[in-house]
Design an enzyme around this catalytic site. Structure first.
Site, PDB file in Angstrom:
ATOM      1  N   HIS B  62       0.822  -0.979   0.074  1.00  0.00           N
ATOM      2  CA  HIS B  62      -0.157  -0.145   0.243  1.00  0.00           C
ATOM      3  C   HIS B  62       0.875   1.185  -0.370  1.00  0.00           C
ATOM      4  CE1 HIS B  62       0.534   0.861   4.319  1.00  0.00           C
ATOM      5  NE2 HIS B  62       0.236   0.207   4.964  1.00  0.00           N
ATOM      6  N   ASP B 170       6.288   1.786   6.889  1.00  0.00           N
ATOM      7  CA  ASP B 170       5.012   1.158   6.430  1.00  0.00           C
ATOM      8  C   ASP B 170       3.638   1.898   6.112  1.00  0.00           C
ATOM      9  OD1 ASP B 170       2.572   0.296   7.241  1.00  0.00           O
ATOM     10  OD2 ASP B 170       2.047   0.118   8.491  1.00  0.00           O
ATOM     11  N   GLU B 198      -5.167   1.767   2.753  1.00  0.00           N
ATOM     12  CA  GLU B 198      -4.712   0.697   3.221  1.00  0.00           C
ATOM     13  C   GLU B 198      -5.206   1.111   4.821  1.00  0.00           C
ATOM     14  OE1 GLU B 198      -3.213  -2.303   6.481  1.00  0.00           O
ATOM     15  OE2 GLU B 198      -2.712  -0.312   6.016  1.00  0.00           O
ATOM     16  N   GLU B 199      -4.571   2.431   5.516  1.00  0.00           N
ATOM     17  CA  GLU B 199      -4.846   2.870   7.001  1.00  0.00           C
ATOM     18  C   GLU B 199      -5.995   2.961   7.164  1.00  0.00           C
ATOM     19  OE1 GLU B 199      -2.249   2.242   8.599  1.00  0.00           O
ATOM     20  OE2 GLU B 199      -0.403   2.737   7.787  1.00  0.00           O
ATOM     21  N   HIS B 305       3.718   3.420  12.940  1.00  0.00           N
ATOM     22  CA  HIS B 305       2.524   4.814  12.790  1.00  0.00           C
ATOM     23  C   HIS B 305       3.214   5.253  13.895  1.00  0.00           C
ATOM     24  CE1 HIS B 305      -1.281   1.620  11.787  1.00  0.00           C
ATOM     25  NE2 HIS B 305       0.252   2.088  10.931  1.00  0.00           N
TER      26      HIS B 305
END
Lengths: 337, 336
Positions: B62, B170, B198-199, B305
């Site tokens: 992603h 990420d 995605e998140e 994150h």
């Protein structure tokens, strides 16, 4: 001297314990103007100009908050103690420089939320570690007692506001450097000495011995104070961009306060008043009781998010503070008060 | 791959605003495969290999990252925000962020000196926080930021040996590995999807998987490593520098057992995730159409994150190598 770029340079440099890069940066900005007076304890003064019996001392602390390594743990993570007042909630995932055998980058640890049961409680620095990513190799590079400082590039926000680490009190250091620059071309009625003090953040210590050694007739301390932001009452802060805050308190000289205000009004320099009920939690508390006592004023730059690496100041306030101090000296200072 | 990773980590792309990341990825892959961009903004690419596999293979990474979205501008020019994706709330206070147009701000908070003893111990509520861009008032702020604009952490990419610290590892780590797979020769044909959103709930992958209609899928991801001082046993989840991670189950997916076993039999150093936690695009992909046999191959990442994700480059190389091997394994599978 460009205020924004100079402040960024001072912000990114380091001054803690015996690490004194900020002094080198300040000295470069001062050029060959001023004669260095060596003091003990990492404090440094510069005789700027004057042929008088009276000496005006301009003081700013040059040190910054940081940490000292107390343990290099089994996996190479570092345990630290604070050197200065920190908001522990503003540490996880923040970047630091570890001043070990070489400069090493590190990050304060954080625990992912899905792996903790309870809400995090920030009551103890021992719950956090510094991760250098080096694992056990850190053991050969870092020793107990090494210093750690924030690592943050300083950047300009809108309209001359700057964010970064250690603006407390590089804003004050820059104010003094700007005053010196103005004095270069002027003739001054008193001797002017700049003093950059160490160890303010761990208990206003450098100012004690330095003020004794320099024995001035009056002193102006330049530091930062709380800027306006949500949660901070108007009475306990100054507004960014509205000029320096002139301190008034039982421990500060009332006549200097009055004169600073009069000079500001006359020269149309913006200013704000900062009223405190007693001690000021700045070096002014110590300078004012040096030897037989020194009439002392406090000029502060409003600053947001104090003691984090997201401090914010308005460079216009630094320029106004420098103009104010300069005009005050030219107007004769506290003489015959 | 290292330079590409760096470049991608330095490109901003909160969920729904992946344009800059997508544009750069397209530049990097355009000469090496066929591709198109779908309605949501996913890149759907086809890599021609030496052989056509019996079963259709998809490899996903992603493009988006966690961030912030402006919800309100106060009279004094401060910007309230909502988080985009699951940002660790202890990693927000006093962070620096940058909006899509380059405007920088800081997420301030009341100075610790003025807090009560109780308040000092507790994180502030996220909805009490704001971004300060230095504006004097609302009108000035509105010249730089509009409601709905997104920001991401403003945080440098740094390396110390193999250890990389940056925002958005990420999943730019997965993107970098997938780009490498596309830029070199492949034994088998495969589809590559660089997915959006995605998140915020594995949304891009859902439509991308529908479009590709694969039989098998590999998700290249980054996952939480908690191998910090004091963590014991399973609580470590996985370790940096010990190879890519395969997972038998997380909060979104029960992974295909045959693929898991095949990956676990690989001679490439790897680890098995020791927590049933988190999730990734596999959650949407394995339920696409009539089902897709799915495995995630993840890079261990500390402080996921946050502004300072930390990963080892050797693990990202390992993830790439394991993905390449698994394409061959799957390509060789047949119905009998």
């Amino acid at each position: 001297m460009n205020t924004v770029s100079s402040l960024k340079k001072l912000s990114e440099s380091v001054f803690i314990g015996h690490h004194n890069d900020t002094l080198k940066v300040a000295e470069q900005m001062l050029g060959d103007f001023g004669k260095r007076i060596n003091l003990t304890g990492g404090n440094t003064a510069y005789f700027i100009k004057g042929e008088s019996d009276r000496t005006v001392l301009l003081e700013a602390h040059i040190d910054e908050i940081g940490f000292t390594v107390t343990e290099v743990c089994e996996r190479g993570f570092l345990r630290v103690a604070t050197a200065g007042g920190f908001d522990l909630r503003a540490l996880p995932s923040h970047r630091v420089t570890v001043h070990g055998k070489e400069k090493i980058e590190g990050v304060f640890t954080s625990i992912p939320p899905h792996l903790t049961k309870d809400e995090a409680v920030f009551d103890d620095i021992d719950k956090l570690y510094i991760d250098t990513g080096l694992g056990e190799r850190a053991k050969g590079l870092v020793s107990v007692g090494d210093f750690v400082t924030y690592k943050k590039e300083a950047v300009e926000l809108l309209g001359g506001r700057v964010t970064g680490k250690s603006l407390d009190n590089r804003a004050g250091v820059l104010t003094l450097l700007l005053v010196a620059e103005k004095i270069k071309a002027a003739s001054v009625p008193a001797n002017v000495v700049l003093l950059f003090c160490n160890q303010e953040e761990i208990g206003t210590r450098g100012a004690v011995t330095s003020a004794f050694a320099l024995n001035p007739n009056e002193a102006i301390c330049v530091d930062v104070s709380f800027g306006d932001q949500p949660g901070v009452a108007p009475a306990e802060c100054g507004k960014l961009g509205h000029g320096p805050m002139i301190g008034v308190s039982p421990i500060l000289s009332k006549s200097m306060y009055d004169r600073l205000r009069a000079v500001a009004s006359k020269k149309e320099i913006p200013y704000q008043c900062e009223v405190m009920g007693g001690r000021t939690a700045t070096d002014a508390d110590m300078v004012s009781i040096s030897r037989e006592g020194v009439p002392t004023a406090l000029v502060s730059i409003p600053l947001r998010n104090m003691h984090t690496d997201a401090e914010v100041v308005d460079t216009a306030d630094i320029e106004s503070a420098a103009a104010l101090v300069y005009e005050y000296i030219l107007a004769g200072g506290n003489e015959n008060a | 791959m290292r330079n590409i990773l760096r470049e991608l980590c330095e490109t901003n792309g909160a969920s729904g605003r992946e344009t800059a990341v997508r544009d750069r990825i397209i530049e990097l892959i355009r000469d090496h495969c066929d591709y198109r961009v779908d309605a949501l903004g996913n890149i759907i690419a086809f890599k021609k290999g030496e052989k056509a596999p019996e079963k259709r293979i998809m490899v996903d990474a992603h493009m988006d990252e966690v961030g912030f979205i402006a919800t309100y501008i106060t009279e004094s020019g401060l910007i309230n925000f909502a988080t985009v994706g699951g940002i660790n709330t202890e990693c927000i206070l006093s962070q620096r962020v940058v909006f899509e147009n380059g405007t920088v701000g800081v997420i301030g908070g009341k100075p610790t000196h003025l807090l009560s003893a109780e308040a000092k111990k507790k994180l502030p509520e996220v909805d009490s926080l704001y971004i300060d861009i230095g504006a004097r008032d609302r009108a000035e702020a509105e010249r730089y930021v509009s409601l709905g604009d997104t920001a991401v952490f403003c945080s440098p990419y740094t390396e110390q040996g193999d250890i990389i610290t940056a925002r958005a590892i990420d999943d730019r780590a997965g993107c970098a590995a997938l780009i490498k797979l596309l830029r070199e020769d492949s034994v088998y044909d495969f589809y590559a999807t660089f997915s959006v959103q995605e998140e915020v709930g594995t949304r891009g992958a859902a439509t991308a998987a529908f479009a590709v209609a694969p039989d098998f899928c590999l998700c290249l991801e980054a996952t939480t490593a908690c191998d910090i001082e004091g963590a014991e046993g399973a609580k470590n989840v996985c370790f940096l520098n010990c190879g890519p991670i395969i997972s038998f189950m997380d909060r979104g997916t029960l992974y295909d057992r045959e693929l898991f076993n095949a990956a676990n039999a690989s001679a490439i150093p790897h680890q098995i995730k020791t927590a049933v936690a988190g999730g990734n695009n596999s959650a949407a992909i394995h339920k696409s159409r009539d089902g897709v046999r799915t495995l995630a191959i993840s890079t261990p990442c500390r402080y996921l994150h946050s502004a300072s994700c930390m990963s080892s480059y050797s693990d990202i190389e390992g993830a790439y190598a394991l993905a390449k091997e698994m394409i061959s394994v799957i390509g060789g599978m047949s119905d009998d």
